[in-house]
Design an enzyme around this catalytic site. Structure first.
Site, PDB file in Angstrom:
ATOM      1  N   HIS A 148      62.465 131.658 -33.830  1.00  0.00           N
ATOM      2  CA  HIS A 148      63.648 130.520 -33.814  1.00  0.00           C
ATOM      3  C   HIS A 148      62.909 129.226 -34.511  1.00  0.00           C
ATOM      4  O   HIS A 148      61.838 129.295 -35.077  1.00  0.00           O
ATOM      5  CB  HIS A 148      63.875 130.270 -32.399  1.00  0.00           C
ATOM      6  CG  HIS A 148      62.912 129.668 -31.557  1.00  0.00           C
ATOM      7  ND1 HIS A 148      62.371 128.552 -31.558  1.00  0.00           N
ATOM      8  CD2 HIS A 148      62.443 130.289 -30.454  1.00  0.00           C
ATOM      9  CE1 HIS A 148      61.461 128.360 -30.622  1.00  0.00           C
ATOM     10  NE2 HIS A 148      61.408 129.464 -29.946  1.00  0.00           N
ATOM     11  N   CYS A 168      56.932 132.299 -28.454  1.00  0.00           N
ATOM     12  CA  CYS A 168      57.831 132.322 -29.569  1.00  0.00           C
ATOM     13  C   CYS A 168      57.350 132.016 -31.088  1.00  0.00           C
ATOM     14  O   CYS A 168      56.202 131.323 -31.072  1.00  0.00           O
ATOM     15  CB  CYS A 168      59.229 131.583 -29.550  1.00  0.00           C
ATOM     16  SG  CYS A 168      60.154 132.239 -28.090  1.00  0.00           S
TER      17      CYS A 168
END
Length: 355
Positions: free
Chosen positions: A214, A242
């Site tokens: 992301h 992430c």
């Protein structure tokens, strides 16, 4: 008699004055001529080399002007073919880098290094237990290799043997200590995704469990409210697990890597990847007009110069051709998130950073 002597003295004084004037004029002309020889046409002083010292490079060839534009007449060292390839690739990859410069590997070695990387990972007992495969998978033109330790993502295309070993592009990223090592396949993606904090990410693609590709997190679901302090940490281990990427890079994955795309995450702090490690862009925390934006966001409302839209990725010739074609035909424009702006960026000194 006295009158004649007075007249004679007066005439002598005139002669002496005339001689003095002529002498002064002659001196002035000589001085001007000397200056003219020393002064270049652009007004700078030329220190001519002493040719008696054996510097043959200082002598001008027949018919050539012996003065220069201020540059040394000594020949500059010629680059080797390898150095020229690296210089050319570095210049292209450096165009938008305003913080960290890229580290580019000789493009002639990219294919060889990509193959070596995948063979090395496939031979590792850990990745064997993970079931790592890098042969072609139907419907998936690419495989993604994440070097957690070096904060680099390398996209691999199929080689002539039908294996994902051909480096296509490299992206700068940020993972974290909790980023899982292993072999995965993407199960789902999102235009916006709620993250820890709470915070939000654009163009998210899930890797496994709660770990996603992301953007750098946003304080709110507005494209002008990015966590700009975190943006300036891109390229280091900074996330909660992430993989953070520039908007243009994570959107490329969103647009071009179908669900089911294979992902391998590994560690190699000494070698960022087959193509090298891209550079980064700096966001000035005091510039309230631009600090809330990712400079590479393709939204037309982005106040950053449109030149930043291509980001800092190290791209192969094929990847650059694809990028340029996409800008001309608009193939990726349909996935641009609607412009929904907050109108101001959150002050990180008050809110802190999350995500």
């Amino acid at each position: 008699m006295q009158r004649r002597r007075a007249v004679s003295r007066k005439q002598n004084r005139r002669v002496h004055a005339l001689i003095t004037l002529i002498f002064c004029i002659a001196v002035f002309i000589l001085v001007c001529a000397g200056c003219f020889l020393l002064v270049k046409t652009d007004g700078t002083i030329t220190n001519k080399p002493n040719q008696s010292q054996g510097d043959s490079s200082s002598a001008a060839p027949d018919g050539a002007d012996s003065t220069t534009d201020g540059d040394s007449q000594q020949e500059q060292p010629t680059m080797t073919e390898e150095e020229q390839r690296i210089a050319d690739a570095t210049a292209t990859a450096s165009a938008n880098c305003t913080k960290d410069a890229p580290q580019v590997v000789d493009p002639a070695l990219w294919d060889e290094r990509g193959k070596a990387l995948m063979e090395q990972l496939a031979a590792d007992e850990f990745y064997q237990s993970e079931g790592l495969k890098y042969s072609a998978k139907d419907g998936c033109p690419y495989m993604i290799a994440v070097n957690r330790a070096a904060s680099t993502v390398t996209v691999l295309a199929l080689d002539d043997e039908g294996n994902y070993t051909k480096p296509y592009m490299a992206m700068v990223c940020s993972g974290g200590a909790d980023t899982p090592l292993g072999f995965f396949a993407t199960p789902v993606n999102y235009d916006w995704r709620l993250l820890a904090g709470p915070s939000y990410g654009q163009y998210a693609t899930r890797i496994w469990d709660s770990y996603l590709f992301h953007t750098v997190p946003y304080y709110s679901q507005h494209k002008d409210d990015i966590e700009y302090d975190q943006f300036n940490q891109l390229g280091t281990q900074a996330s909660l697990g992430c993989i953070r990427l520039l908007v243009c890079d994570v959107k490329w994955i969103y647009d071009n890597c179908p669900i089911g795309t294979r992902v391998v995450i590994y560690d190699n702090a000494d070698d960022p990847g087959p193509m090298g490690k891209p550079g980064t862009i700096y966001t000035d925390p005091t510039d309230e007009s631009k600090r809330g934006w990712d400079p590479t966001d393709p939204d037309s409302a982005n106040p950053w110069d449109a030149a930043f839209r291509s980001g800092t990725a190290i791209r192969s010739e094929a990847a650059w051709n694809e990028w340029n074609d996409a800008q001309n035909d608009g193939r990726w424009n349909g996935s641009i998130n609607p412009t929904d702006l907050q109108g101001w960026s959150t002050d990180s000194s008050v809110e802190g950073t999350r995500g």
